[in-house]
Design an enzyme around this catalytic site. Structure first.
Site, PDB file in Angstrom:
ATOM      1  N   HIS A 165      42.519  42.238  40.536  1.00 34.38           N
ATOM      2  CA  HIS A 165      42.472  42.313  39.064  1.00 34.38           C
ATOM      3  C   HIS A 165      41.255  41.602  38.487  1.00 34.38           C
ATOM      4  CE1 HIS A 165      46.658  43.876  38.386  1.00 34.38           C
ATOM      5  NE2 HIS A 165      46.683  43.586  39.673  1.00 34.38           N
ATOM      6  N   ASP A 374      34.944  38.713  33.157  1.00 36.55           N
ATOM      7  CA  ASP A 374      36.365  39.088  33.108  1.00 36.55           C
ATOM      8  C   ASP A 374      36.547  40.356  33.923  1.00 36.55           C
ATOM      9  OD1 ASP A 374      39.050  39.205  32.328  1.00 36.55           O
ATOM     10  OD2 ASP A 374      38.598  38.774  30.224  1.00 36.55           O
TER      11      ASP A 374
END
Ligand code: ADP
Ligand code: G6P
Length: 466
Positions: A165, A374
């Site tokens: 992720h 991110d």
């Protein structure tokens, strides 16, 4: 509580989708676990009716399998020492900073690595014992990178998928890791290794080729035993219908209006919603906003910043330092520019119900998403999903995974460039209605047609075809 037996679909993640909260009187309640992984995977789990193997968030929790919210959960216990060395240590003070561009320095400790190996082994055994013959096992994220290989040795009959992720770092950063070969060998135990972005997949393939006995090229890894591992980007997403479903309640929309009134009906409400993490660029955002106030570009009547900073990893030192720095910055700016009943920044260090969060998204004129790095950033996609009214503007960092998909409609920014960030915030605040609508349509076209259902279908279909 009920025994769930064996499953043909198993998700393995460090955390269960719910966290156990023990009250002062000893009673237990469950609340949604923090972070984007749970936001994304919970709907997948409900759709595929599988079992979820993970930790409850509390020490030494030995629970029988149980069900909540239509999901079958299998808990993996962690001792206080393992929480400190495997979770806070190796996962969140070694891997997390290393994979996020070394924004803070990763720490390398051999005892942490030993705990990481031990705990990964426990997760692999738990998954092996719950998976049916030939089941699909879907392993999640950086905390469990050794599980695919450990699980394959225990259960060669399984189809094993892995999804990261967070970003996968460039070779020159990954190469710092004293256990780089073991991590890569852990991951290639999977049949399919998924990343958020193409660049991450390429970084991984290059590193496997260089540091393991496998040969790798063009997103295929050829193992010494002849097995092929597929490597591919699958940009993750959100359950759009959850957000539109919440907005079908007029109270949720009305609450958005009320929030604006409660903060003094400013010309522009800017909003940040982030775990309180050094990757999120909250300090850069505050600096830019503060300089706009200081330079007279905006007044506190014209623009108010609401910053939700979700408590996260509070026992890890870098997070404690960050909290001190951010709260000092907020305090200074409010001391300087706030008035009685009218702070310049509304700083909220707490978790919220989904409905309240959606009302906040709906209230905001400018959503400010400025991470320094991110994996994806689901908040950016949630904002887009919440703007069924085609209003609002998204300011988005180039360094979020979401930049690959939302670059056309968002106001793109390099958060390190404070002058650029200031200009971009002003432009987003001053956007006219027709441009806002045009941009929001572009954003919504993408998010609505690429939601989590499609992501899961694509990942699992690719895995089955391997
Ligand atoms: P990360 O996974 O790094 O936390 P994401 O933006 O991908 O970042 O995902 C964060 C998720 O957590 C989103 O679904 C967001 O709505 C949710 N979230 C963030 N802050 C809060 C909060 N204070 N209360 C409830 N949910 C939150
Ligand atoms: C990110 C990570 C997840 C993690 C979440 C919350 O989304 O990718 O793996 O679960 O942050 O962090 P925490 O440490 O509280 O689980």
């Amino acid at each position: 509580m009920e025994n769930t037996g064996k499953s043909s679909f198993v998700v393995v993640a460090n955390r269960l989708p719910v966290d156990r909260v023990v009250a002062a009187d000893g009673s237990t309640t469950w609340r949604r676990s923090p972070g984007g992984l749970v936001t994304a995977l919970a709907p997948v789990m409900r759709a595929y009716d599988g079992a979820w193997v993970g930790w409850t968030g509390s020490p030494d929790d030995e629970l029988a399998p149980f069900s909540t919210d239509d999901m079958d959960l299998i808990s993996v216990p962690l001792s206080p020492e393992e929480i400190s060395m495997y979770y806070e240590g190796f996962s969140n003070a070694t891997l997390w900073p290393l994979y996020h561009d070394v924004i803070v320095a990763p720490e390398y400790h051999r005892e942490w690595w030993d705990a990481y190996r031990r705990v990964n082994d426990r997760f692999a055994r738990a998954a092996a014992s719950v998976a049916d013959e030939g089941a699909v096992v879907f392993v999640q994220d950086y905390q469990l990178q050794l599980v695919p290989n450990l699980l394959r040795r225990l259960r060669p009959d399984l189809k094993i998928g892995f999804f990261l992720h967070i970003p996968f770092p460039p070779p020159e950063l990954f190469a710092q890791l004293p256990w780089r070969r073991q991590i890569l060998e852990g991951l290639v135990g999977a049949d399919l290794v998924g990343f958020q972005r193409g660049g991450a997949a390429d970084n991984f393939v290059g590193l496997v080729d260089r540091y393991t006995d496998a040969t790798a090229a063009e997103r295929r890894v050829r193992m010494p035993d002849g097995r092929t591992v597929h490597v591919q980007p699958f940009p993750i997403s959100i359950e759009v219908s959850e957000i539109t479903g919440l907005l079908s309640d007029p109270d949720v929309v009305q609450r958005g209006t009320q929030i604006r009134e409660e903060i003094g009906s400013p010309g522009s409400m800017l909003l940040g919603v982030d775990r309180l993490d050094y990757t999120k660029g909250i300090g850069h955002r505050l600096k830019a906003f503060g300089e706009l106030l200081a330079g007279g570009d905006i007044t506190p009547d014209e623009a108010v910043l609401v910053q939700v900073a979700t408590p996260s990893r509070e026992r890890v030192e870098a997070y404690q330092t960050l909290r001190d720095e951010i709260e000092l910055q907020v305090g200074r700016l409010n001391g300087e520019y706030g008035r009685i009943g009218q702070p310049a920044i509304h700083y909220l260090h707490s978790s919220y119900e989904r409905a309240e969060l959606v009302s906040l998204l709906r209230a905001a004129d400018v959503m400010v998403v400025t991470p320094l790095r991110d994996g994806m950033n689901l908040v950016a996609k949630e904002y887009v999903a919440a703007r069924t009214d085609l209003r609002g503007a998204l300011v988005l960092s180039e360094f979020a995974g979401a930049a690959d998909e939302l670059g056309d409609g968002a106001f793109m920014v390099n958060p390190h460039d404070i002058d650029g960030l200031k200009r971009t915030l002003l432009a987003a605040m001053r956007i006219d209605e027709s441009e806002a609508e045009e941009r929001m349509k572009l954003l919504r076209d993408h998010v609505l047609s690429h939601d989590i259902t499609r992501w899961a279908q694509e990942f699992l279909a690719t895995l089955r075809s391997t």
